[in-house]
Design a protein around this motif. Structure first.
Motif, short mmCIF file in Angstrom:
data_model
loop_
_atom_site.label_atom_id
_atom_site.label_comp_id
_atom_site.label_asym_id
_atom_site.label_seq_id
_atom_site.Cartn_x
_atom_site.Cartn_y
_atom_site.Cartn_z
N THR A 262 0.83 -1.21 0.00
CA THR A 262 0.00 0.00 0.00
C THR A 262 0.86 1.26 0.00
O THR A 262 0.60 2.21 -0.75
CB THR A 262 -0.93 0.00 1.23
OG1 THR A 262 -1.77 -1.15 1.18
CG2 THR A 262 -1.76 1.27 1.29
N PHE A 263 1.90 1.27 0.84
CA PHE A 263 2.83 2.40 0.91
C PHE A 263 3.49 2.61 -0.45
O PHE A 263 3.54 3.74 -0.97
CB PHE A 263 3.88 2.12 1.98
CG PHE A 263 4.98 3.13 2.05
CD1 PHE A 263 4.77 4.38 2.59
CD2 PHE A 263 6.26 2.82 1.59
CE1 PHE A 263 5.80 5.32 2.66
CE2 PHE A 263 7.29 3.73 1.67
CZ PHE A 263 7.06 4.99 2.20
N GLY A 264 3.99 1.54 -1.06
CA GLY A 264 4.63 1.65 -2.36
C GLY A 264 3.67 2.14 -3.43
O GLY A 264 4.04 2.95 -4.30
N ASN A 265 2.44 1.66 -3.39
CA ASN A 265 1.43 2.09 -4.37
C ASN A 265 1.21 3.60 -4.29
O ASN A 265 1.07 4.28 -5.32
CB ASN A 265 0.13 1.33 -4.09
CG ASN A 265 -0.92 1.59 -5.15
OD1 ASN A 265 -0.66 1.44 -6.35
ND2 ASN A 265 -2.11 1.98 -4.73
N MET A 266 1.20 4.12 -3.08
CA MET A 266 1.02 5.57 -2.90
C MET A 266 2.22 6.34 -3.45
O MET A 266 2.05 7.39 -4.09
CB MET A 266 0.78 5.88 -1.43
CG MET A 266 -0.52 5.30 -0.89
SD MET A 266 -0.68 5.41 0.90
CE MET A 266 -1.11 7.13 1.07
N THR A 272 4.42 11.92 -1.58
CA THR A 272 5.72 11.96 -0.94
C THR A 272 5.76 10.90 0.16
O THR A 272 4.72 10.39 0.59
CB THR A 272 5.99 13.34 -0.30
OG1 THR A 272 5.05 13.54 0.77
CG2 THR A 272 5.88 14.46 -1.32
N VAL A 273 6.95 10.57 0.61
CA VAL A 273 7.09 9.59 1.69
C VAL A 273 6.31 10.05 2.92
O VAL A 273 5.55 9.28 3.52
CB VAL A 273 8.58 9.38 2.05
CG1 VAL A 273 8.71 8.61 3.37
CG2 VAL A 273 9.30 8.64 0.94
N LYS A 274 6.47 11.32 3.29
CA LYS A 274 5.82 11.84 4.49
C LYS A 274 4.30 11.80 4.36
O LYS A 274 3.59 11.40 5.29
CB LYS A 274 6.29 13.26 4.77
CG LYS A 274 5.73 13.87 6.05
CD LYS A 274 6.10 13.06 7.30
CE LYS A 274 7.58 13.17 7.60
NZ LYS A 274 7.94 12.46 8.85
N SER A 275 3.78 12.22 3.22
CA SER A 275 2.32 12.24 3.05
C SER A 275 1.75 10.82 3.03
O SER A 275 0.66 10.58 3.56
CB SER A 275 1.93 13.00 1.78
OG SER A 275 2.46 12.38 0.63
N ALA A 276 2.48 9.88 2.45
CA ALA A 276 2.02 8.49 2.44
C ALA A 276 1.99 7.92 3.85
O ALA A 276 1.03 7.24 4.25
CB ALA A 276 2.93 7.64 1.55
N GLN A 277 3.03 8.22 4.63
CA GLN A 277 3.08 7.74 6.02
C GLN A 277 1.94 8.33 6.85
O GLN A 277 1.31 7.63 7.64
CB GLN A 277 4.43 8.09 6.64
CG GLN A 277 5.59 7.27 6.09
CD GLN A 277 6.93 7.75 6.61
OE1 GLN A 277 7.13 8.95 6.83
NE2 GLN A 277 7.85 6.83 6.81
N LEU A 278 1.68 9.61 6.66
CA LEU A 278 0.61 10.27 7.44
C LEU A 278 -0.76 9.71 7.08
O LEU A 278 -1.60 9.49 7.95
CB LEU A 278 0.65 11.78 7.20
CG LEU A 278 1.82 12.54 7.84
CD1 LEU A 278 1.85 13.98 7.35
CD2 LEU A 278 1.72 12.50 9.36
#
Length: 332
Positions: A262-266, A272-278
């Protein structure tokens, strides 16, 4: 003597393992530490974790759940570590090496401690002086969400002492959980770290529009990368096609429940890494793993083009489209 088993962690995988332990018919005492006091009070009152797998009924004595990690560890014979690897040092801050002496420590983390660049078994051995024969690794293709649904799943318990692995396996077997044992604590744990990286790669490829045909090539190359690395780190006779290696890679790369995919798909879709994590509000271990493995591989110099491509995307700001196009030329 009734065995006493402690769970350290309050997330979805921790909740799923507590369910397995309580559904298993072997006599045992279950203890549970988590940081969230409100969640503990909810579990004590309603028998459900309000934040993760909330539909699962949790059969555990209310007095055995606490925010006091030292109290929980002192009570246990077996301690299951199940917090994100990035938070493990903070979680164990008040725990001393002597507190773990003589206890069996089980890693269910599938991650790497970023500050020390150590897999969990190495971290326990080097920082807490836990002998390797007292360290177990819990691995295999087993998503917490499917455990909650009681879908048939398989786990591998690894320990240098096969007898210890077999004993712990008896605490997890249920009608929906089958277990295998292994003596490959290093290979299973490194494979569990690496498969998260390849699940991120799989998600990135999906996010930018690659189809199932390419995904199959990507993952068939990924299992070869895993084999090359674990053979370099710990060269023993192992079958990389076993479920602890290939099976775990497949489910993490393809499943709808995979947070790394899911993280990779985003990332592939332009987050961005930060927006995906949030937005995820959950830890994707692959993000930390790719940097740690990049550093660790400077020692071994194993050919790992997929891992390197993910590192360039996440840590060097490279374009996912360009990196995956270049990677495609290296795969076969």
């Amino acid at each position: 003597m009734v065995p006493k088993i402690a769970m350290i962690g309050g997330g979805s995988w921790a909740t799923a393992i507590v369910k397995m332990l309580s559904d298993n018919l072997t006599e045992k005492e279950i203890y549970w530490w988590m940081r969230n006091g409100e969640a503990i009070e909810h579990i004590k009152k309603f028998k459900h974790n309000p934040n993760y797998l909330s539909s699962v009924e949790l059969k555990i004595k209310p007095d055995n759940i606490s925010t006091d990690i030292n109290c929980i560890i002192n009570a246990a014979d077996y301690i299951i570590l199940n917090v994100p690897a990035a938070f493990l040092k903070d979680t164990l801050e008040s725990v001393q090496p002597g507190d773990l002496k003589g206890k069996k420590i089980i890693s269910a983390i599938k991650g790497i401690v970023p500050e020390d660049n150590l897999i969990i078994g190495e971290f326990l051995h080097e920082i807490y002086q836990v002998p390797y024969h007292d360290i177990l690794v819990l691995s295999g293709p087993c998503h917490a969400e499917e455990v909650a649904l009681e879908k048939l799943s398989y786990l591998t318990i690894a320990c240098t002492d096969i007898g210890t692995a077999s004993t712990f396996a008896t605490f997890l077997n249920t009608r929906y959980i089958k277990t295998n044992v292994s003596d490959d604590i290093f290979g299973t744990e490194y494979a569990a770290v690496l498969k998260n990286i390849y699940a991120v790669a799989s998600g990135i490829c999906h996010g930018i529009g690659y189809g199932d045909n390419f995904q199959a090539v990507l993952i068939s190359n990924a299992i070869r990368e895993i084999k090359r690395f674990v053979d370099a780190v710990h060269p023993i006779n192992r079958d990389i096609k076993e479920s602890a290696y290939l099976g775990d890679l497949l489910v993490t790369a393809y499943s709808q429940f995979s947070r790394n995919r899911t993280f990779g798909n985003m990332i592939g879709k332009g987050y961005t890494v930060k927006s995906a994590q949030l937005e995820m509000n959950m830890i994707a271990e692959g993000y930390y793993a790719v940097k740690c493995m990049h550093i660790k591989n400077q020692t071994y110099d194993v050919d790992m083009p997929i891992s390197k491509a993910v590192h360039r995307i996440l840590y060097e700001g490279r374009s996912p489209q360009i990196e995956m196009k270049l990677l495609a030329e290296k795969l076969n």
